[in-house]
Design an enzyme around this catalytic site. Sequence first.
Site, PDB file in Angstrom:
ATOM      1  N   LYS A  87      41.061  41.556  41.672  1.00 47.51           N
ATOM      2  CA  LYS A  87      41.786  42.849  41.616  1.00 47.51           C
ATOM      3  C   LYS A  87      42.409  43.036  40.229  1.00 47.51           C
ATOM      4  O   LYS A  87      42.422  44.138  39.669  1.00 47.51           O
ATOM      5  CB  LYS A  87      42.856  42.899  42.718  1.00 47.51           C
ATOM      6  CG  LYS A  87      43.821  44.088  42.616  1.00 47.51           C
ATOM      7  CD  LYS A  87      43.136  45.413  42.885  1.00 47.51           C
ATOM      8  CE  LYS A  87      43.872  46.671  42.518  1.00 47.51           C
ATOM      9  NZ  LYS A  87      45.270  46.803  42.539  1.00 47.51           N
TER      10      LYS A  87
ATOM     11  N   HIS B 201      39.660  43.977  37.950  1.00 44.84           N
ATOM     12  CA  HIS B 201      39.335  45.371  38.279  1.00 44.84           C
ATOM     13  C   HIS B 201      40.270  46.312  37.510  1.00 44.84           C
ATOM     14  O   HIS B 201      39.840  47.271  36.876  1.00 44.84           O
ATOM     15  CB  HIS B 201      39.470  45.584  39.791  1.00 44.84           C
ATOM     16  CG  HIS B 201      39.581  47.018  40.214  1.00 44.84           C
ATOM     17  ND1 HIS B 201      40.732  47.765  40.028  1.00 44.84           N
ATOM     18  CD2 HIS B 201      38.694  47.863  40.786  1.00 44.84           C
ATOM     19  CE1 HIS B 201      40.539  48.988  40.472  1.00 44.84           C
ATOM     20  NE2 HIS B 201      39.313  49.073  40.943  1.00 44.84           N
ATOM     21  N   ASN B 202      41.556  46.013  37.552  1.00 45.87           N
ATOM     22  CA  ASN B 202      42.520  46.866  36.853  1.00 45.87           C
ATOM     23  C   ASN B 202      42.314  46.810  35.342  1.00 45.87           C
ATOM     24  O   ASN B 202      42.463  47.825  34.657  1.00 45.87           O
ATOM     25  CB  ASN B 202      43.952  46.443  37.194  1.00 45.87           C
ATOM     26  CG  ASN B 202      44.364  46.893  38.579  1.00 45.87           C
ATOM     27  OD1 ASN B 202      43.514  47.162  39.428  1.00 45.87           O
ATOM     28  ND2 ASN B 202      45.651  46.961  38.828  1.00 45.87           N
TER      29      ASN B 202
ATOM     30  N   GLU C 264      39.552  48.970  34.518  1.00 44.44           N
ATOM     31  CA  GLU C 264      40.069  50.348  34.642  1.00 44.44           C
ATOM     32  C   GLU C 264      40.760  50.771  33.326  1.00 44.44           C
ATOM     33  O   GLU C 264      40.557  51.885  32.842  1.00 44.44           O
ATOM     34  CB  GLU C 264      41.039  50.355  35.827  1.00 44.44           C
ATOM     35  CG  GLU C 264      41.744  51.638  36.120  1.00 44.44           C
ATOM     36  CD  GLU C 264      42.755  51.410  37.266  1.00 44.44           C
ATOM     37  OE1 GLU C 264      42.389  50.835  38.302  1.00 44.44           O
ATOM     38  OE2 GLU C 264      43.926  51.808  37.099  1.00 44.44           O
TER      39      GLU C 264
END
Length: 483
Positions: free
Chosen positions: A189, A192-193, A196
């Site tokens: 996660k 993932h960020n 992003e």
Amino acid sequence: MTAIETTATADIGVVGLAVMGSNLARNLASHGHAVAVYNRTFARTESMMADHGDEGNFVPSEDIKDFVASLKAPRVAIIMVQAGRGTDAVIDQLADLMDEGDIIVDCGNANFHDTIRREKDIRARGLHFVGTGVSGGEEGALNGPSIMPGGTPESYARLGPMFESISAQVDGEPCCMHVGSDGAGHYVKMVHNGIEYADMQLIGEAYDLLRRGLGAEPAEIAEIFAEWNKGRLDSYLIEITAEVLRQKDAETGKALVDVILDRAAQKGTGTWTAQNGLELGVPLTGITEAVFARALSSSVAQREGSGTLDGHVKDLQVEDRQAFIDDVENALYASKIVAYSQGFQQIEAAGEEYGWDIDLGNLARIWRGGCIIRAAFLNDIDEAYKKDPNLPLLMANEAFVDKINAAVPSWRRVVVMGVEAGIPLPAFSSSLAYFDGIRAERLPAALIQGQRDFFGAHTYKRVDKEGTFHTEWSGDRTETTMS
Ligand code: NAP
């Protein structure tokens, strides 16, 4: 541990009913799961029950002991409270009340190092601890997030089917999988960020180039992004970029983007990703430049003090509008692949460092829906890892190589234009530098090794024979074989 005598009717429980917790609880309830709910301040529980109590089978408790007692064994309690001390406090309360084999799930944005520590502590108490990454914000939590649980396979056997039922679904597949043990879920996660951040910075640079190169208004540029969203860049972030650029400010009538202060904020996951990239020695240029670019935008005193600096800039000359737009699209696509390639390399390196066996292709699949970086080309990433799970360099795989190679001339043109026009393109240009570094036959690292040996006797290896060598720099400059 205290066993409590009461009727257990709930399949799963949620502690923390602020925006994320209440939406997750509602999502679970609307998918037919009986959901125990508890919040430290009971008024929040009452308010959720008043507003949404009829959406499914909720079992509210005012006391955390009653909450635990209302859960069917083996109990599963999701924590959705403020990250950090709040999470530790709730973990302690739950662990004191739960029995062997019960499962505590932390769905907050925890640092994976904390998750590794907590999992170890909780395991020592005979319980399971599942650090779970949840992406998609409040809308995702309610209507289907991308869910990334870590922890043991046994805990996933109990929890996984419930999570899979409430996650986003793409092509009939849930955007949820067991990522790996202890901190693996929170780790991916975090990356993932980080991706992003890189994606958003790259889109920002593309917008800046288009705006200045075409002299176009935001609403016109919105149409370019909307068009790109129909092709290989099809993604949530490109889609919302068009929406943001189209938006008018009601007060001034100007484009909203022109009245928003240009200082990007951050909550920390991008920084964690970059820090970890440095720790693992992974060249994470895309994500790290994006974190620095936000920091630069918020460097108020430095920006205000920069008035006397002369950029010696040239005017941007765009002769062929469509060719320029295509160049920017190519540069954006190629730089984006670099950012994803680096992010996946980081996850692979983390697998080795922390003992996780993460299926990178499946990870790409569960990011296709529910989360902020959802994008059509994640299918290509999945395909690449399916063909070769030990892929050394994602961007060199056949799924991308022709597209990247074809994009290179545009990529170079755009970076040169930006440099000459004084448009800051940290992510575009560092991605191109990474691309050139990776493909270079010889790097100046050889000179660096020579310098290191000169001042610190750090030794070097040679291209023509095995062993480790040192030159007597302060003596007669003969070479000694060290091993
Ligand atoms: P939040 O504002 O981060 O936290 C508020 C909740 O935490 C309230 O329920 C509060 O209870 C509870 N809480 C705080 N300290 C506590 C303590 N010591 N003991 C018990 N409860 C405590 O809530 P949120 O925005 O819904 O986020 C929850 C978690 O999800 C966070 O870890 C966040 O980082 C993560 N997350 C958020 C998003 C997002 O888009 N917002 C997306 C992904 C993940 P009271 O009502 O009693 O104060």
